[in-house]
Write a protein that holds these residues in place. Structure first.
Motif, PDB file in Angstrom:
ATOM      1  N   PHE A   1     -28.002   7.151   8.120  1.00 35.70           N
ATOM      2  CA  PHE A   1     -27.778   8.258   8.855  1.00 35.70           C
ATOM      3  C   PHE A   1     -27.616   9.285   7.633  1.00 35.70           C
ATOM      4  O   PHE A   1     -27.577   8.941   6.649  1.00 35.70           O
ATOM      5  N   THR A   2     -27.530  10.621   7.873  1.00 31.56           N
ATOM      6  CA  THR A   2     -27.516  11.483   6.813  1.00 31.56           C
ATOM      7  C   THR A   2     -25.969  11.576   6.126  1.00 31.56           C
ATOM      8  O   THR A   2     -25.215  12.021   7.043  1.00 31.56           O
ATOM      9  N   PRO A   3     -25.534  11.536   5.019  1.00 27.29           N
ATOM     10  CA  PRO A   3     -24.293  11.643   4.619  1.00 27.29           C
ATOM     11  C   PRO A   3     -23.890  13.099   4.428  1.00 27.29           C
ATOM     12  O   PRO A   3     -24.116  13.767   3.240  1.00 27.29           O
ATOM     13  N   ASP A   4     -23.728  13.767   5.311  1.00 29.42           N
ATOM     14  CA  ASP A   4     -23.258  15.127   5.278  1.00 29.42           C
ATOM     15  C   ASP A   4     -21.830  15.319   6.029  1.00 29.42           C
ATOM     16  O   ASP A   4     -21.179  14.228   6.263  1.00 29.42           O
ATOM     17  N   SER A   5     -21.530  16.493   6.156  1.00 29.62           N
ATOM     18  CA  SER A   5     -20.100  16.680   6.729  1.00 29.62           C
ATOM     19  C   SER A   5     -19.917  16.284   8.288  1.00 29.62           C
ATOM     20  O   SER A   5     -18.764  16.303   8.758  1.00 29.62           O
ATOM     21  N   ASP A   6     -20.982  16.115   8.813  1.00 33.29           N
ATOM     22  CA  ASP A   6     -20.743  15.613  10.177  1.00 33.29           C
ATOM     23  C   ASP A   6     -20.659  13.919  10.182  1.00 33.29           C
ATOM     24  O   ASP A   6     -20.470  13.531  11.339  1.00 33.29           O
ATOM     25  N   HIS A   7     -20.814  13.481   8.788  1.00 35.16           N
ATOM     26  CA  HIS A   7     -20.446  11.823   8.991  1.00 35.16           C
ATOM     27  C   HIS A   7     -19.558  11.451   7.931  1.00 35.16           C
ATOM     28  O   HIS A   7     -19.846  11.490   6.855  1.00 35.16           O
ATOM     29  N   LEU A   8     -18.389  11.425   8.271  1.00 37.96           N
ATOM     30  CA  LEU A   8     -17.163  11.026   7.516  1.00 37.96           C
ATOM     31  C   LEU A   8     -17.560   9.610   6.859  1.00 37.96           C
ATOM     32  O   LEU A   8     -17.431   8.867   7.738  1.00 37.96           O
ATOM     33  N   LEU A   9     -17.406   9.430   5.556  1.00 34.23           N
ATOM     34  CA  LEU A   9     -17.833   8.257   4.957  1.00 34.23           C
ATOM     35  C   LEU A   9     -16.601   7.118   5.247  1.00 34.23           C
ATOM     36  O   LEU A   9     -16.706   5.953   5.094  1.00 34.23           O
ATOM     37  N   ALA A  10     -15.355   7.835   5.352  1.00 30.37           N
ATOM     38  CA  ALA A  10     -14.068   7.111   5.612  1.00 30.37           C
ATOM     39  C   ALA A  10     -14.194   6.267   6.847  1.00 30.37           C
ATOM     40  O   ALA A  10     -13.647   5.309   6.928  1.00 30.37           O
ATOM     41  N   HIS A  11     -15.144   6.855   8.031  1.00 24.52           N
ATOM     42  CA  HIS A  11     -15.091   5.946   9.176  1.00 24.52           C
ATOM     43  C   HIS A  11     -15.987   4.608   8.786  1.00 24.52           C
ATOM     44  O   HIS A  11     -15.855   3.826   9.760  1.00 24.52           O
ATOM     45  N   TYR A  12     -16.705   4.569   8.031  1.00 21.86           N
ATOM     46  CA  TYR A  12     -17.423   3.213   7.684  1.00 21.86           C
ATOM     47  C   TYR A  12     -16.691   2.509   6.704  1.00 21.86           C
ATOM     48  O   TYR A  12     -17.316   1.477   6.347  1.00 21.86           O
ATOM     49  N   LEU A  13     -15.509   2.805   6.300  1.00 22.09           N
ATOM     50  CA  LEU A  13     -14.911   1.730   5.375  1.00 22.09           C
ATOM     51  C   LEU A  13     -13.500   1.157   6.304  1.00 22.09           C
ATOM     52  O   LEU A  13     -12.889   1.704   7.027  1.00 22.09           O
ATOM     53  N   ASP A  14     -13.588  -0.112   6.128  1.00 24.35           N
ATOM     54  CA  ASP A  14     -12.384  -0.832   6.646  1.00 24.35           C
ATOM     55  C   ASP A  14     -11.207  -0.837   5.799  1.00 24.35           C
ATOM     56  O   ASP A  14     -11.296  -0.132   4.683  1.00 24.35           O
ATOM     57  N   LYS A  15     -10.104  -1.011   5.980  1.00 31.04           N
ATOM     58  CA  LYS A  15      -8.843  -0.936   5.219  1.00 31.04           C
ATOM     59  C   LYS A  15      -9.025  -1.765   3.926  1.00 31.04           C
ATOM     60  O   LYS A  15      -9.390  -3.024   3.886  1.00 31.04           O
ATOM     61  N   GLY A  16      -8.875  -1.106   2.872  1.00 31.63           N
ATOM     62  CA  GLY A  16      -8.904  -1.759   1.403  1.00 31.63           C
ATOM     63  C   GLY A  16     -10.415  -1.637   0.872  1.00 31.63           C
ATOM     64  O   GLY A  16     -10.729  -1.995  -0.442  1.00 31.63           O
ATOM     65  N   ASP A  17     -11.283  -1.130   1.643  1.00 35.12           N
ATOM     66  CA  ASP A  17     -12.732  -1.039   1.374  1.00 35.12           C
ATOM     67  C   ASP A  17     -13.061   0.074   0.297  1.00 35.12           C
ATOM     68  O   ASP A  17     -12.115   1.083   0.455  1.00 35.12           O
ATOM     69  N   ARG A  18     -13.835   0.111  -0.616  1.00 35.03           N
ATOM     70  CA  ARG A  18     -14.072   1.285  -1.553  1.00 35.03           C
ATOM     71  C   ARG A  18     -15.552   1.669  -1.622  1.00 35.03           C
ATOM     72  O   ARG A  18     -16.378   0.773  -1.006  1.00 35.03           O
ATOM     73  N   ILE A  19     -15.687   2.750  -2.160  1.00 31.58           N
ATOM     74  CA  ILE A  19     -17.163   3.146  -2.325  1.00 31.58           C
ATOM     75  C   ILE A  19     -17.539   3.112  -3.748  1.00 31.58           C
ATOM     76  O   ILE A  19     -16.848   3.774  -4.706  1.00 31.58           O
ATOM     77  N   ALA A  20     -18.681   2.514  -4.150  1.00 28.87           N
ATOM     78  CA  ALA A  20     -19.105   2.427  -5.496  1.00 28.87           C
ATOM     79  C   ALA A  20     -19.846   3.538  -6.027  1.00 28.87           C
ATOM     80  O   ALA A  20     -20.570   4.186  -5.146  1.00 28.87           O
ATOM     81  N   VAL A  21     -19.170   4.156  -7.098  1.00 24.75           N
ATOM     82  CA  VAL A  21     -19.988   5.416  -7.590  1.00 24.75           C
ATOM     83  C   VAL A  21     -19.987   5.235  -9.367  1.00 24.75           C
ATOM     84  O   VAL A  21     -18.942   4.632  -9.536  1.00 24.75           O
ATOM     85  N   GLY A  22     -20.793   6.133  -9.838  1.00 21.88           N
ATOM     86  CA  GLY A  22     -20.646   6.155 -11.359  1.00 21.88           C
ATOM     87  C   GLY A  22     -19.432   7.083 -11.508  1.00 21.88           C
ATOM     88  O   GLY A  22     -19.091   7.833 -10.675  1.00 21.88           O
ATOM     89  N   ASP A  23     -18.460   6.742 -12.524  1.00 16.49           N
ATOM     90  CA  ASP A  23     -17.115   7.210 -12.734  1.00 16.49           C
ATOM     91  C   ASP A  23     -17.595   9.029 -12.657  1.00 16.49           C
ATOM     92  O   ASP A  23     -18.294   9.389 -13.835  1.00 16.49           O
ATOM     93  N   PRO A  24     -16.897   9.477 -11.770  1.00 16.80           N
ATOM     94  CA  PRO A  24     -17.150  11.128 -11.838  1.00 16.80           C
ATOM     95  C   PRO A  24     -16.516  11.843 -13.094  1.00 16.80           C
ATOM     96  O   PRO A  24     -17.006  12.896 -13.214  1.00 16.80           O
ATOM     97  N   ALA A  25     -15.638  11.224 -13.755  1.00 16.24           N
ATOM     98  CA  ALA A  25     -15.055  11.572 -14.930  1.00 16.24           C
ATOM     99  C   ALA A  25     -16.005  12.006 -16.183  1.00 16.24           C
ATOM    100  O   ALA A  25     -16.162  12.771 -16.839  1.00 16.24           O
ATOM    101  N   HIS A  26     -17.374  11.340 -16.085  1.00 17.20           N
ATOM    102  CA  HIS A  26     -18.268  11.472 -17.085  1.00 17.20           C
ATOM    103  C   HIS A  26     -19.729  10.812 -16.830  1.00 17.20           C
ATOM    104  O   HIS A  26     -20.809  11.460 -17.160  1.00 17.20           O
ATOM    105  N   VAL A  27     -20.020  10.185 -15.761  1.00 19.37           N
ATOM    106  CA  VAL A  27     -21.134   9.673 -15.439  1.00 19.37           C
ATOM    107  C   VAL A  27     -21.850  10.762 -14.454  1.00 19.37           C
ATOM    108  O   VAL A  27     -21.475  11.278 -13.446  1.00 19.37           O
ATOM    109  N   PRO A  28     -23.162  11.096 -14.791  1.00 19.92           N
ATOM    110  CA  PRO A  28     -23.718  12.138 -14.010  1.00 19.92           C
ATOM    111  C   PRO A  28     -23.727  11.688 -12.723  1.00 19.92           C
ATOM    112  O   PRO A  28     -23.673  12.648 -11.902  1.00 19.92           O
TER     113      PRO A  28
END
Length: 259
Positions: free
Chosen positions: A117-144
């Motif tokens: 699916f296209t990750p846009d405003s019509d597809h809320l990513l929280a709906h694809y996460l179970d309780k306790g699940d997280r999304i892996a990302v580069g740290d938004p504090a400094h990683v591009p």
């Protein structure tokens, strides 16, 4: 009378070896460039008498290390911010050019069972996460990659909900590894990392208008760049290098001429 001759001969031989030693080029490059740069370095060294030594990490980590005196002849960042920051610190930056572009991708494990699916405003990513699940990302504090991710999620109205559920990695390859190891069901990386990942699947690309353009500036670093470093940077903008970049999924910037 023989000993001085032997000593002189040995000294002459040592001098010749030093004179013929390959010129070292220190390259600091964003982690997302690891695979393609390794290939490009191998290609370049086959036809040039140089020893190119790469260091890969988050663009922010590299910029800070350079500012603190780490050896660098060429720096390739995954966003404009950290190249700008380096210049603001007074670090000499020469022949800066926008070399590449990329896209932001949502990934999951091959066996997750999640349909594309296209990750846009019509597809809320929280709906694809179970309780306790997280999304892996580069740290938004400094990683591009993380900064682009925050922009995209904020644009879609999802940032406030998802911020507490982020697994923050030190660079984009760290985020990729979390999904590869099954530690998170979803991850946000560059499209090129999705291609390079093992046992991961790209679900879709974030709309390009949801975040700043993903641009890779490259430049020579230091007061007096060596001719060898200058030649290597110029070669990275050549048709030969462009072909390799494209093989690894990168988009070659139309404005990759030195600015």
């Amino acid at each position: 009378m023989l000993r001085p001759f032997v000593t002189l001969a040995a000294a002459t031989l040592l001098s010749c070896n030093v004179a013929s030693a390959a010129e070292r080029i220190d390259v600091q490059a964003a982690a997302s460039l690891t695979d393609v740069m390794n290939t490009l370095i191998e290609q370049y060294e086959q036809n040039h008498d140089v020893d190119i030594v790469p260091v890969y990490a988050s663009s922010s980590t590299l910029a800070r290390q350079i500012a603190q005196g780490a050896p660098a002849d060429v720096y390739l960042s995954a966003n404009e911010k950290w190249m700008d920051w380096l210049e603001d610190q007074g670090e000499p930056v020469h022949e800066r050019r926008d070399l590449l572009n990329n896209r932001l991708a949502l990934i999951t494990a091959d066996d997750s069972g999640i349909d594309d699916f296209t990750p846009d405003s019509d597809h809320l990513l929280a709906h694809y996460l179970d309780k306790g699940d997280r999304i892996a990302v580069g740290d938004p504090a400094h990683v591009p990659a993380g900064i682009y991710t925050q922009q995209a999620l904020a644009h879609q109205g999802q940032w406030q909900t998802l911020e507490p559920r982020l697994a923050r990695a030190s660079d984009v390859r760290g985020a990729l590894a979390l999904v590869e190891r099954g530690e998170t069901p979803l991850g946000v990386v560059y499209a090129t990392d999705a291609m390079a990942g093992e046992h991961v699947h790209q679900l879709g690309l974030f709309p390009a208008n949801s975040h700043d353009p993903i641009t890779y500036p490259a430049a020579l670093i230091g007061k007096e760049p060596s001719p060898q470093a200058r030649a290597f940077l110029q070669w990275l903008g050549s048709d030969k290098a462009a072909s390799t970049f494209k093989q690894y999924g990168f988009e070659v910037s139309e404005s990759n001429e030195a600015s």
